[in-house]
Scaffold this active site. Sequence first.
Site, mmCIF file in Angstrom:
data_model
loop_
_atom_site.group_PDB
_atom_site.id
_atom_site.type_symbol
_atom_site.label_atom_id
_atom_site.label_comp_id
_atom_site.label_asym_id
_atom_site.label_seq_id
_atom_site.Cartn_x
_atom_site.Cartn_y
_atom_site.Cartn_z
ATOM 1 N N TRP A 155 -0.189 1.095 -11.724
ATOM 2 C CA TRP A 155 1.113 1.734 -11.899
ATOM 3 C C TRP A 155 1.195 3.139 -11.322
ATOM 4 O O TRP A 155 2.279 3.686 -11.167
ATOM 5 C CB TRP A 155 1.509 1.787 -13.386
ATOM 6 C CG TRP A 155 0.453 2.346 -14.328
ATOM 7 C CD1 TRP A 155 -0.408 1.612 -15.085
ATOM 8 C CD2 TRP A 155 0.158 3.718 -14.612
ATOM 9 N NE1 TRP A 155 -1.225 2.442 -15.813
ATOM 10 C CE2 TRP A 155 -0.889 3.739 -15.545
ATOM 11 C CE3 TRP A 155 0.680 4.934 -14.172
ATOM 12 C CZ2 TRP A 155 -1.434 4.922 -16.047
ATOM 13 C CZ3 TRP A 155 0.139 6.117 -14.663
ATOM 14 C CH2 TRP A 155 -0.904 6.106 -15.583
ATOM 15 N N ASN A 156 0.071 3.775 -10.996
ATOM 16 C CA ASN A 156 0.161 5.202 -10.677
ATOM 17 C C ASN A 156 0.742 5.489 -9.300
ATOM 18 O O ASN A 156 1.507 6.418 -9.128
ATOM 19 C CB ASN A 156 -1.200 5.878 -10.856
ATOM 20 C CG ASN A 156 -2.237 5.369 -9.891
ATOM 21 O OD1 ASN A 156 -2.251 4.197 -9.541
ATOM 22 N ND2 ASN A 156 -3.101 6.255 -9.442
ATOM 23 N N LYS A 179 1.120 -8.819 -7.076
ATOM 24 C CA LYS A 179 1.508 -8.624 -8.470
ATOM 25 C C LYS A 179 1.453 -7.132 -8.784
ATOM 26 O O LYS A 179 0.380 -6.562 -8.937
ATOM 27 C CB LYS A 179 0.566 -9.362 -9.423
ATOM 28 C CG LYS A 179 1.164 -9.411 -10.835
ATOM 29 C CD LYS A 179 0.167 -9.715 -11.921
ATOM 30 C CE LYS A 179 -0.646 -8.517 -12.295
ATOM 31 N NZ LYS A 179 0.145 -7.379 -12.786
ATOM 32 N N PRO A 180 2.616 -6.496 -8.875
ATOM 33 C CA PRO A 180 2.608 -5.081 -9.254
ATOM 34 C C PRO A 180 2.314 -4.931 -10.747
ATOM 35 O O PRO A 180 2.311 -5.913 -11.488
ATOM 36 C CB PRO A 180 4.029 -4.607 -8.948
ATOM 37 C CG PRO A 180 4.768 -5.766 -8.357
ATOM 38 C CD PRO A 180 3.982 -7.000 -8.657
ATOM 39 N N GLY A 230 -7.250 -0.811 -9.606
ATOM 40 C CA GLY A 230 -7.000 -0.655 -11.040
ATOM 41 C C GLY A 230 -8.255 -0.174 -11.741
ATOM 42 O O GLY A 230 -9.158 0.391 -11.108
ATOM 43 N N GLU A 252 -10.804 -1.390 -5.675
ATOM 44 C CA GLU A 252 -10.641 0.077 -5.698
ATOM 45 C C GLU A 252 -10.435 0.465 -7.152
ATOM 46 O O GLU A 252 -9.387 0.185 -7.729
ATOM 47 C CB GLU A 252 -9.417 0.494 -4.866
ATOM 48 C CG GLU A 252 -9.530 0.185 -3.396
ATOM 49 C CD GLU A 252 -10.528 1.074 -2.674
ATOM 50 O OE1 GLU A 252 -11.116 1.985 -3.302
ATOM 51 O OE2 GLU A 252 -10.747 0.852 -1.475
ATOM 52 N N LEU A 253 -11.433 1.134 -7.731
ATOM 53 C CA LEU A 253 -11.436 1.264 -9.199
ATOM 54 C C LEU A 253 -11.364 2.716 -9.666
ATOM 55 O O LEU A 253 -10.984 3.605 -8.918
ATOM 56 C CB LEU A 253 -12.679 0.560 -9.737
ATOM 57 C CG LEU A 253 -12.894 -0.858 -9.170
ATOM 58 C CD1 LEU A 253 -14.158 -1.478 -9.724
ATOM 59 C CD2 LEU A 253 -11.685 -1.744 -9.423
ATOM 60 N N CYS A 288 -6.278 8.235 -9.039
ATOM 61 C CA CYS A 288 -7.702 7.861 -9.085
ATOM 62 C C CYS A 288 -8.570 8.950 -8.493
ATOM 63 O O CYS A 288 -9.682 9.195 -8.952
ATOM 64 C CB CYS A 288 -7.905 6.567 -8.312
ATOM 65 S SG CYS A 288 -7.310 6.659 -6.616
ATOM 66 N N GLU A 390 -12.924 8.924 -17.441
ATOM 67 C CA GLU A 390 -11.778 9.172 -16.574
ATOM 68 C C GLU A 390 -10.571 9.460 -17.452
ATOM 69 O O GLU A 390 -10.102 8.577 -18.166
ATOM 70 C CB GLU A 390 -11.528 7.922 -15.722
ATOM 71 C CG GLU A 390 -10.351 8.069 -14.818
ATOM 72 C CD GLU A 390 -10.013 6.800 -14.054
ATOM 73 O OE1 GLU A 390 -10.094 5.701 -14.612
ATOM 74 O OE2 GLU A 390 -9.643 6.932 -12.880
ATOM 75 N N GLU A 468 -10.563 0.555 1.797
ATOM 76 C CA GLU A 468 -9.218 0.417 2.332
ATOM 77 C C GLU A 468 -9.025 1.574 3.309
ATOM 78 O O GLU A 468 -9.895 2.443 3.427
ATOM 79 C CB GLU A 468 -8.183 0.451 1.195
ATOM 80 C CG GLU A 468 -8.293 -0.800 0.309
ATOM 81 C CD GLU A 468 -7.231 -0.903 -0.774
ATOM 82 O OE1 GLU A 468 -7.039 0.085 -1.509
ATOM 83 O OE2 GLU A 468 -6.616 -1.981 -0.902
HETATM 84 P P1 NAD Z 1 -5.352 -1.749 -14.872
HETATM 85 O O1 NAD Z 1 -6.711 -2.191 -14.481
HETATM 86 O O2 NAD Z 1 -4.990 -1.742 -16.296
HETATM 87 O O3 NAD Z 1 -4.246 -2.663 -14.151
HETATM 88 C C1 NAD Z 1 -4.225 -2.829 -12.749
HETATM 89 C C2 NAD Z 1 -3.548 -4.143 -12.420
HETATM 90 O O4 NAD Z 1 -4.355 -5.221 -12.884
HETATM 91 C C3 NAD Z 1 -2.182 -4.323 -13.064
HETATM 92 O O5 NAD Z 1 -1.320 -4.942 -12.143
HETATM 93 C C4 NAD Z 1 -2.481 -5.249 -14.228
HETATM 94 O O6 NAD Z 1 -1.366 -5.998 -14.649
HETATM 95 C C5 NAD Z 1 -3.553 -6.135 -13.624
HETATM 96 N N1 NAD Z 1 -4.421 -6.819 -14.589
HETATM 97 C C6 NAD Z 1 -4.701 -6.486 -15.866
HETATM 98 N N2 NAD Z 1 -5.593 -7.362 -16.394
HETATM 99 C C7 NAD Z 1 -5.888 -8.255 -15.420
HETATM 100 C C8 NAD Z 1 -6.755 -9.387 -15.351
HETATM 101 N N3 NAD Z 1 -7.498 -9.772 -16.381
HETATM 102 N N4 NAD Z 1 -6.826 -10.061 -14.185
HETATM 103 C C9 NAD Z 1 -6.113 -9.678 -13.112
HETATM 104 N N5 NAD Z 1 -5.251 -8.615 -13.122
HETATM 105 C C10 NAD Z 1 -5.159 -7.909 -14.265
HETATM 106 O O7 NAD Z 1 -5.157 -0.311 -14.200
HETATM 107 P P2 NAD Z 1 -3.924 0.680 -14.343
HETATM 108 O O8 NAD Z 1 -3.922 1.239 -15.723
HETATM 109 O O9 NAD Z 1 -2.689 0.027 -13.838
HETATM 110 O O10 NAD Z 1 -4.330 1.801 -13.297
HETATM 111 C C11 NAD Z 1 -5.145 2.865 -13.604
HETATM 112 C C12 NAD Z 1 -6.551 2.647 -13.087
HETATM 113 O O11 NAD Z 1 -6.510 2.344 -11.687
HETATM 114 C C13 NAD Z 1 -7.411 3.881 -13.196
HETATM 115 O O12 NAD Z 1 -8.697 3.529 -13.626
HETATM 116 C C14 NAD Z 1 -7.461 4.409 -11.778
HETATM 117 O O13 NAD Z 1 -8.558 5.210 -11.480
HETATM 118 C C15 NAD Z 1 -7.457 3.160 -11.009
HETATM 119 N N6 NAD Z 1 -7.009 3.416 -9.631
HETATM 120 C C16 NAD Z 1 -7.941 3.356 -8.624
HETATM 121 C C17 NAD Z 1 -7.560 3.649 -7.318
HETATM 122 C C18 NAD Z 1 -8.542 3.605 -6.171
HETATM 123 O O14 NAD Z 1 -8.124 3.599 -5.022
HETATM 124 N N7 NAD Z 1 -9.833 3.567 -6.421
HETATM 125 C C19 NAD Z 1 -6.241 4.014 -7.058
HETATM 126 C C20 NAD Z 1 -5.339 4.075 -8.123
HETATM 127 C C21 NAD Z 1 -5.735 3.765 -9.407
#
Ligand code: NAD
Length: 496
Positions: A155-156, A179-180, A230, A252-253, A288, A390, A468
């Site tokens: 979402w960020n 899937k957003p 995520g 990308e985590l 992130c 984090e 990426e």
């Molecule tokens: P999240 O992991 O909660 O969700 C990310 C996506 O995954 C969402 O679309 C969510 O609906 C989906 N999702 C949730 N459970 C799932 C499952 N079991 N299987 C498949 N998909 C699933 O992350 P968030 O809260 O949306 O984003 C914040 C996190 O993302 C932070 O940890 C941040 O550091 C990371 N992030 C990393 C980067 C990068 O480039 N490394 C960039 C931006 C954000």
Amino acid sequence: MTIQADQETIIVEAFINGQNVKSLSQVAKENPTNPTEIVGYFPVTTKEQAVEAIEAAAGAFKTWKQTPIDERIMMMRKAIEKIRAAENEIVHLLSREHGKPLYDAHGEIYVSLMWMEFACNEAKSALQEEIKEHENGKTILSYDPIGVVAAISPWNYPIALSTIKIAPALLAGNTIVLKPSPYAPLAAAKVAEIIASEFPAGVINVVHGDADVGVELTSNPLVTKIAFTGGTATAKHIIKAASETIKDMTLELGGNDAAIFLESFDVHDERAMRRIVISNFLTAGQICMIAKRVYVHRSIYDEFVEKYIKAANRWIRIGDPFDSNTTVGPVNNLKQKNYVLGLVEDAQKRGAKVIPLGQILDQKLFDQGYYLQPTLVLGCDVHDPIVVEEQFGPTVPILPFDDEEQVINLHNESIYGLTSSVWGKEEDAISVARQLEAGTTMINTAAVQGLDVRFPFGGVKQSGIGREYGVEGIRTYTEKHVINVPKTQDLPYIPE
Ligand code: NAD
């Protein structure tokens, strides 16, 4: 397509095989500055619809992979022009659903378009097959599409982190199911649909929901690549779900990016102080690659903190994302607000000093929305949760260190390694940077200010797998297929 129900409310449907697909239930997306205001509605995609989207992508792949690269690039360029033409509308929607100020939402589109342009410019040479004549004959290396890509974004930065996947995946001849995140689904869906309008049906499909839909996307045998951005915890579920059919993956985590200020850093450099403040609080700290822990050499620590507070109080203006004076908006959602608040309260209980930063421009708005006053946290232990976890929000600990070896160890102790930054005399900073375990290290700047889409971006350790951006960010959507035509077909060591 997204339907503009009235001036205020956007209704989004799943987009499968070139068409909107009605859903039985819709979820309201609130405005984080005023949670009683509904910005729009998005559907909960059923498992059956997710399967339909994957099958549509698999069907479209058969012809899309044979579409000449020049045509793919031309379609993507038209999509870029359409996004550019709709920029203001997209930015307003993004700002309303996400809470990021308008300038920041424009910044997200700016980075997205810069990357999409780069991908269009580089795709042809990055994907060109290589033919090598050598002493033992000829080898052809081709960059073939992988198939159906499940693209899952957070979402960020919902638009940037969707287009970072869509553009190279399609240019390389793959089809996609996006899937957003349910925390910011509207603007990303709108941009995906703008792009989709330039491509054949089934090449881009968009589904909505959370883990349930995510599980289908990451376990369905027709999906051959997962491109996920995520949290690290979510990635662990994804790896398990994908293990049954061994899928290609880019992950990308999360990160716990450190900013290291060496003895040679000039604390009187006001532009540099502004840059570190921005590197901590842009998008209310929800990036992130934001600097999430700051280490300052003890010899300059006191003066650094004093100048930091001054710079932060000047730059941080917390208010309405639509007010041009605002630099920091609310946190995107209540869960994140409570999580960050919990970390700050925990630090306080452990004896840390918490200093509020910046000015609140509109107290009434602040009280009604998911706002958090940015804070500086001093006096933490190096292992306190606020330092090692984090935060992903508007708070940052600043800690002193005594020597380079100590700070390099503190940096590398983390389970994460996304980005880092080193500040000071260039050669000193580069020398420390070489010893840090991270995907990117920036010198005298940090976070998005030091991002360069021409080079690969990604994390080491639990911050991710793969890269990426850059040419790697295009080739990551390909299988490397080698065709060998050896002169000597018979191996000398195999007996007759
Ligand atoms: P999240 O992991 O909660 O969700 C990310 C996506 O995954 C969402 O679309 C969510 O609906 C989906 N999702 C949730 N459970 C799932 C499952 N079991 N299987 C498949 N998909 C699933 O992350 P968030 O809260 O949306 O984003 C914040 C996190 O993302 C932070 O940890 C941040 O550091 C990371 N992030 C990393 C980067 C990068 O480039 N490394 C960039 C931006 C954000």
